[in-house]
Write a protein that holds these residues in place. Structure first.
Motif, PDB file in Angstrom:
ATOM      1  N   THR A 262      89.988  18.400  70.809  1.00  0.00           N
ATOM      2  CA  THR A 262      89.545  19.703  71.314  1.00  0.00           C
ATOM      3  C   THR A 262      90.540  20.843  71.102  1.00  0.00           C
ATOM      4  OG1 THR A 262      90.447  19.186  73.511  1.00  0.00           O
ATOM      5  CG2 THR A 262      88.147  18.594  73.092  1.00  0.00           C
ATOM      6  N   PRO A 265      90.187  25.022  67.498  1.00  0.00           N
ATOM      7  CA  PRO A 265      88.847  25.578  67.738  1.00  0.00           C
ATOM      8  C   PRO A 265      87.974  25.530  66.481  1.00  0.00           C
ATOM      9  CG  PRO A 265      90.460  27.338  67.561  1.00  0.00           C
ATOM     10  CD  PRO A 265      91.239  26.054  67.559  1.00  0.00           C
ATOM     11  N   TRP A 266      86.710  25.267  66.668  1.00  0.00           N
ATOM     12  CA  TRP A 266      85.778  25.180  65.540  1.00  0.00           C
ATOM     13  C   TRP A 266      85.682  26.524  64.805  1.00  0.00           C
ATOM     14  CZ3 TRP A 266      81.289  28.193  65.375  1.00  0.00           C
ATOM     15  CH2 TRP A 266      80.997  28.899  66.544  1.00  0.00           C
ATOM     16  N   ASN A 267      85.907  27.607  65.539  1.00  0.00           N
ATOM     17  CA  ASN A 267      85.799  28.950  64.946  1.00  0.00           C
ATOM     18  C   ASN A 267      87.168  29.612  64.844  1.00  0.00           C
ATOM     19  OD1 ASN A 267      86.199  29.298  67.678  1.00  0.00           O
ATOM     20  ND2 ASN A 267      84.767  31.016  67.859  1.00  0.00           N
ATOM     21  N   ALA A 300      83.589  30.176  61.792  1.00  0.00           N
ATOM     22  CA  ALA A 300      83.530  28.723  61.702  1.00  0.00           C
ATOM     23  C   ALA A 300      84.179  28.266  60.401  1.00  0.00           C
ATOM     24  CB  ALA A 300      82.084  28.257  61.760  1.00  0.00           C
ATOM     25  N   LYS A 317      79.660  23.516  62.993  1.00  0.00           N
ATOM     26  CA  LYS A 317      78.822  24.011  64.084  1.00  0.00           C
ATOM     27  C   LYS A 317      79.568  23.930  65.409  1.00  0.00           C
ATOM     28  CE  LYS A 317      74.716  22.136  61.764  1.00  0.00           C
ATOM     29  NZ  LYS A 317      73.645  21.106  61.829  1.00  0.00           N
ATOM     30  N   GLN A 318      79.225  24.833  66.310  1.00  0.00           N
ATOM     31  CA  GLN A 318      79.799  24.758  67.647  1.00  0.00           C
ATOM     32  C   GLN A 318      79.442  23.407  68.270  1.00  0.00           C
ATOM     33  OE1 GLN A 318      78.689  27.982  70.209  1.00  0.00           O
ATOM     34  NE2 GLN A 318      80.166  27.437  71.796  1.00  0.00           N
ATOM     35  N   GLY A 319      80.419  22.774  68.887  1.00  0.00           N
ATOM     36  CA  GLY A 319      80.208  21.442  69.451  1.00  0.00           C
ATOM     37  C   GLY A 319      80.746  20.343  68.568  1.00  0.00           C
ATOM     38  N   GLU A 320      81.059  20.661  67.305  1.00  0.00           N
ATOM     39  CA  GLU A 320      81.711  19.695  66.422  1.00  0.00           C
ATOM     40  C   GLU A 320      83.224  19.872  66.532  1.00  0.00           C
ATOM     41  OE1 GLU A 320      78.302  18.964  63.070  1.00  0.00           O
ATOM     42  OE2 GLU A 320      79.644  20.682  62.732  1.00  0.00           O
TER      43      GLU A 320
END
Length: 454
Positions: A262, A265-267, A300, A317-320
């Motif tokens: 975690t 960050p994905w973005n 992203a 994608k958000q959540g990945e």
């Protein structure tokens, strides 16, 4: 003057009363309840062993949660607790032969110096893998073996080098009674435990998760001992209980509580408008638009995805999750995550996360059932980590699971640091006291450190 005389006399009398009326504080006695801690054995993987900061080393082993537990057990009849200790002078060694991390200053590819995890040495103490410590230190009460799975706890010859690279566990080789034939379980049972703790199963799914689903496999939730999770757990518990031992079993935390998954960050791809336009033009969709959706600001990252026809890449994608093993220098200076996709081994997709979460849910259902049917204390590590991820206050100290700054995890983002281990030991103690009517005091976690800053 007379008034002052009476004041002095009053205070002298009051002091005398205080001196003769000191309160007597009677500490509650420690009781073992219905369990017997005289021969305590801990079975598990790297978390049980004291592995931290990416390696097994002496100081980490000394604050393993079973060692902290054993100290509390000694207050009510607990016996000696032997661990397969690395030499105090050793740098330690990780699964890949690397040295443990420390927090230090490092200069990146842009010439910027900042604090980050760096190895304490160029390589780890790989000589530990070729030297047995059983004769000098064994048999061992701490049977935590880094890399162990529920399905491998029962495997004879799990530490046998003759099986060839990748087919044996060198951490078990150094501590096994007989590497060619012993299993983790057989050496644990040889102690004839009166009480045991079992915290196993993390690696049955984590080995897959930590490699972005690109290698290893998730252990099937059902199947025979040595093949499936449920059959293995039942067989392990049956063997440990065979002579009447009682025990505690811990469930498995969700991966979203671990900073390894975690932290990045994905973005986290920051672009200026010109950079965004260039990247969008790089991947036209054939109708005047772009396959990407870059803009000024946070974006992203681009990741590998073999399911995308022809181009085999897409924006995450958000959540990945982008994993902590991703080379950040390549993101900063070599267009990783933009022109070049982040490799599959560094990413968990929604589909892979769903597989992981389904496996953990099934494993935890099995653990709960096994605990209930065998009268074991159920330690809700999953709940504990979930609370910690939101933030907890311990004796006025704020602790959470954020990487480096959160205070609970070591510098590998998977294993706890000393204060984290102390808090985990307390979760075991609370469950043991509730289940067996014991009154073991909790560990004072404030006596243990978090991440050391230079």
């Amino acid at each position: 003057m007379k008034s002052n005389y009476y004041k002095v006399l009053f205070f002298a009398a009051f002091a005398s009363i205080l001196a003769t009326c000191k309160p007597e504080l009677t500490l509650p006695s420690v009781s073992k309840g219905s369990m017997d801690p005289s021969r305590y054995v801990a079975v598990g993987n790297s978390i049980t062993s004291g592995y931290a900061d990416g390696a097994l080393y002496y100081k980490g082993q000394m604050v393993s949660y079973p060692n902290l537990l054993s100290a509390q057990f000694k207050l009510a009849g607990g016996g000696n607790f032997s661990q397969p200790l690395m030499p105090a002078s050793s740098v330690g060694v990780g699964a890949s032969g690397a040295a443990p991390f420390m927090l230090g200053y490092s200069t990146d590819c842009l010439g910027v110096t900042s604090l980050m995890p760096v190895p304490v040495a160029a390589s780890g103490d790989v000589s530990a893998f070729s030297s047995s410590v059983f004769a000098s230190q064994g048999p061992f009460n701490n049977m935590g073996v880094p890399g162990a799975k529920a399905i491998t706890v029962l495997a004879p010859g799990y530490g046998n080098p003759a099986a060839g690279p990748g087919n044996y566990n060198p951490f078990f080789t150094r501590m096994a009674s007989t590497p060619s034939t012993a299993s983790i379980l057989s050496d644990a049972v040889a102690i004839n435990p009166t009480f045991f703790s079992l915290f196993i199963g993390n690696n049955d799914v984590l080995a897959y998760a930590m490699n972005g689903g690109a290698s290893d496999a998730i252990t099937p939730p059902t199947g025979a001992a040595g093949v499936g999770f449920d059959g293995s757990i039942n067989a392990i518990v049956a063997a440990l209980k065979a002579n009447g031992a009682k025990g505690a079993i811990a469930n498995i935390p969700d991966i979203t509580a671990l900073p390894y998954f975690t932290t990045i960050p994905w973005n986290g791809l920051t672009l200026r408008q010109g950079q965004a336009d260039t990247l969008n033009n790089f991947m036209p969709n054939g109708t005047g638009g772009s396959l990407y959706n870059f803009q000024a600001g946070n974006n992203a990252f681009v990741i590998e995805d073999s399911t995308v026809p022809f181009i085999y890449k897409r924006q995450i994608k958000q959540g990945e999750f982008i994993l902590l093993n991703t080379p950040l220098d390549q993101i900063k200076c070599h267009y990783l995550g933009s022109l070049t996709p982040i490799p599959n081994k560094n990413v968990l997709t929604l589909a892979e996360i769903a597989k992981i979460e389904a496996a953990i849910s099934s494993y935890n259902s099995t653990i709960q059932s096994v605990a209930a049917s065998n009268g074991l204390a159920l330690v809700d590590v999953n709940g504990f980590m979930s609370r910690a991820s939101k933030g907890i206050i311990y004796n006025g100290v704020a602790i959470n699971t954020a990487f480096v700054t959160g205070g609970a995890f070591s510098l590998d983002g998977i294993h706890l640091n000393p204060i984290g281990n102390a808090l985990l030991a307390n979760e075991f103690i609370k469950s043991i006291n509730t289940t067996f009517g014991s009154t073991f005091p909790q560990v004072d976690a404030t006596k243990y450190r978090g991440v050391i800053f230079p």
